[in-house]
Scaffold this motif. Structure first.
Motif, PDB file in Angstrom:
ATOM      1  N   GLU A  55       3.578  46.414 -24.324  1.00  0.00           N
ATOM      2  CA  GLU A  55       4.975  46.073 -24.117  1.00  0.00           C
ATOM      3  C   GLU A  55       5.579  45.854 -25.490  1.00  0.00           C
ATOM      4  O   GLU A  55       4.914  45.418 -26.417  1.00  0.00           O
ATOM      5  CB  GLU A  55       5.093  44.805 -23.282  1.00  0.00           C
ATOM      6  CG  GLU A  55       4.606  44.977 -21.855  1.00  0.00           C
ATOM      7  CD  GLU A  55       4.790  43.713 -21.037  1.00  0.00           C
ATOM      8  OE1 GLU A  55       5.727  42.948 -21.300  1.00  0.00           O
ATOM      9  OE2 GLU A  55       3.975  43.507 -20.139  1.00  0.00           O
ATOM     10  N   LEU A  56       6.847  46.154 -25.634  1.00  0.00           N
ATOM     11  CA  LEU A  56       7.468  46.107 -26.950  1.00  0.00           C
ATOM     12  C   LEU A  56       8.727  45.255 -26.912  1.00  0.00           C
ATOM     13  O   LEU A  56       9.585  45.434 -26.050  1.00  0.00           O
ATOM     14  CB  LEU A  56       7.818  47.532 -27.408  1.00  0.00           C
ATOM     15  CG  LEU A  56       8.433  47.702 -28.782  1.00  0.00           C
ATOM     16  CD1 LEU A  56       7.484  47.214 -29.868  1.00  0.00           C
ATOM     17  CD2 LEU A  56       8.786  49.170 -29.008  1.00  0.00           C
ATOM     18  N   VAL A  57       8.818  44.336 -27.848  1.00  0.00           N
ATOM     19  CA  VAL A  57      10.016  43.528 -28.046  1.00  0.00           C
ATOM     20  C   VAL A  57      10.539  43.869 -29.431  1.00  0.00           C
ATOM     21  O   VAL A  57       9.793  43.830 -30.403  1.00  0.00           O
ATOM     22  CB  VAL A  57       9.699  42.010 -27.966  1.00  0.00           C
ATOM     23  CG1 VAL A  57      10.934  41.187 -28.306  1.00  0.00           C
ATOM     24  CG2 VAL A  57       9.158  41.653 -26.593  1.00  0.00           C
ATOM     25  N   ILE A  58      11.819  44.235 -29.500  1.00  0.00           N
ATOM     26  CA  ILE A  58      12.431  44.577 -30.783  1.00  0.00           C
ATOM     27  C   ILE A  58      13.515  43.555 -31.079  1.00  0.00           C
ATOM     28  O   ILE A  58      14.371  43.277 -30.243  1.00  0.00           O
ATOM     29  CB  ILE A  58      13.036  45.991 -30.761  1.00  0.00           C
ATOM     30  CG1 ILE A  58      11.955  47.023 -30.466  1.00  0.00           C
ATOM     31  CG2 ILE A  58      13.716  46.297 -32.100  1.00  0.00           C
ATOM     32  CD1 ILE A  58      12.474  48.430 -30.294  1.00  0.00           C
ATOM     33  N   THR A  59      13.461  43.001 -32.273  1.00  0.00           N
ATOM     34  CA  THR A  59      14.481  42.070 -32.734  1.00  0.00           C
ATOM     35  C   THR A  59      14.996  42.572 -34.076  1.00  0.00           C
ATOM     36  O   THR A  59      14.468  43.538 -34.622  1.00  0.00           O
ATOM     37  CB  THR A  59      13.923  40.633 -32.823  1.00  0.00           C
ATOM     38  OG1 THR A  59      14.982  39.740 -33.140  1.00  0.00           O
ATOM     39  CG2 THR A  59      12.819  40.529 -33.840  1.00  0.00           C
ATOM     40  N   HIS A  60      16.028  41.950 -34.599  1.00  0.00           N
ATOM     41  CA  HIS A  60      16.587  42.440 -35.855  1.00  0.00           C
ATOM     42  C   HIS A  60      17.171  41.296 -36.668  1.00  0.00           C
ATOM     43  O   HIS A  60      17.444  40.211 -36.170  1.00  0.00           O
ATOM     44  CB  HIS A  60      17.668  43.487 -35.596  1.00  0.00           C
ATOM     45  CG  HIS A  60      18.898  42.918 -34.939  1.00  0.00           C
ATOM     46  ND1 HIS A  60      19.959  42.425 -35.654  1.00  0.00           N
ATOM     47  CD2 HIS A  60      19.197  42.746 -33.639  1.00  0.00           C
ATOM     48  CE1 HIS A  60      20.879  41.984 -34.821  1.00  0.00           C
ATOM     49  NE2 HIS A  60      20.446  42.160 -33.590  1.00  0.00           N
ATOM     50  N   ASP A  61      17.372  41.610 -37.916  1.00  0.00           N
ATOM     51  CA  ASP A  61      18.055  40.732 -38.858  1.00  0.00           C
ATOM     52  C   ASP A  61      19.513  41.173 -38.857  1.00  0.00           C
ATOM     53  O   ASP A  61      19.806  42.354 -38.860  1.00  0.00           O
ATOM     54  CB  ASP A  61      17.423  40.922 -40.241  1.00  0.00           C
ATOM     55  CG  ASP A  61      18.193  40.254 -41.350  1.00  0.00           C
ATOM     56  OD1 ASP A  61      18.951  39.309 -41.070  1.00  0.00           O
ATOM     57  OD2 ASP A  61      18.038  40.679 -42.504  1.00  0.00           O
ATOM     58  N   ASN A  62      20.434  40.257 -38.798  1.00  0.00           N
ATOM     59  CA  ASN A  62      21.841  40.656 -38.761  1.00  0.00           C
ATOM     60  C   ASN A  62      22.545  40.451 -40.100  1.00  0.00           C
ATOM     61  O   ASN A  62      23.767  40.444 -40.158  1.00  0.00           O
ATOM     62  CB  ASN A  62      22.582  39.916 -37.645  1.00  0.00           C
ATOM     63  CG  ASN A  62      22.655  38.423 -37.880  1.00  0.00           C
ATOM     64  OD1 ASN A  62      22.052  37.892 -38.805  1.00  0.00           O
ATOM     65  ND2 ASN A  62      23.389  37.742 -37.041  1.00  0.00           N
ATOM     66  N   GLY A  63      21.794  40.315 -41.176  1.00  0.00           N
ATOM     67  CA  GLY A  63      22.381  40.121 -42.502  1.00  0.00           C
ATOM     68  C   GLY A  63      23.385  41.190 -42.888  1.00  0.00           C
ATOM     69  O   GLY A  63      24.496  40.877 -43.340  1.00  0.00           O
ATOM     70  N   PRO A  64      23.052  42.493 -42.737  1.00  0.00           N
ATOM     71  CA  PRO A  64      24.030  43.515 -43.110  1.00  0.00           C
ATOM     72  C   PRO A  64      25.325  43.426 -42.305  1.00  0.00           C
ATOM     73  O   PRO A  64      26.408  43.634 -42.842  1.00  0.00           O
ATOM     74  CB  PRO A  64      23.304  44.835 -42.818  1.00  0.00           C
ATOM     75  CG  PRO A  64      21.858  44.480 -42.897  1.00  0.00           C
ATOM     76  CD  PRO A  64      21.764  43.067 -42.374  1.00  0.00           C
ATOM     77  N   GLN A  65      25.213  43.105 -41.040  1.00  0.00           N
ATOM     78  CA  GLN A  65      26.413  43.024 -40.210  1.00  0.00           C
ATOM     79  C   GLN A  65      27.278  41.834 -40.616  1.00  0.00           C
ATOM     80  O   GLN A  65      28.501  41.939 -40.704  1.00  0.00           O
ATOM     81  CB  GLN A  65      26.048  42.916 -38.721  1.00  0.00           C
ATOM     82  CG  GLN A  65      25.383  44.148 -38.167  1.00  0.00           C
ATOM     83  CD  GLN A  65      23.932  44.293 -38.596  1.00  0.00           C
ATOM     84  OE1 GLN A  65      23.279  43.345 -39.003  1.00  0.00           O
ATOM     85  NE2 GLN A  65      23.434  45.503 -38.527  1.00  0.00           N
TER      86      GLN A  65
END
Length: 83
Positions: A55-65
């Motif tokens: 199973e895959l969980v993807i998260t992100h850093d929102n620094g660029p946004q």
């Protein structure tokens, strides 16, 4: 095998992937939502093999946004609006 052990053995592995700022916008790229979407598609395409075995969980850093929104707030005219 006890029922709780059997359930654990049958559960798929869980993978968590964090996409950093450079996965969303690369240096010297135009600060456009379209470019960000292209980078996200490229990164997620590379991750598709993981879904075959876990199973895959993807998260992100929102620094660029956040940085882009700050630049827009300062009136930088070369930034396109974020949809």
């Amino acid at each position: 095998m006890a029922p709780h052990q059997r359930a654990r053995a049958e559960s798929p592995m869980l993978s968590v992937v964090a996409l950093g700022g450079n996965a969303l916008f690369k240096r010297s790229e135009p600060l456009m939502a379209e470019r960000q979407l292209q980078n996200i598609r490229q990164a997620t395409t590379a991750l598709t093999d993981l879904t075959k075995h876990s199973e895959l969980v993807i998260t992100h850093d929102n620094g660029p946004q956040v940085g882009l929104l700050a630049l827009q707030g300062e009136g930088l005219h070369r930034c396109r609006p974020i949809p």
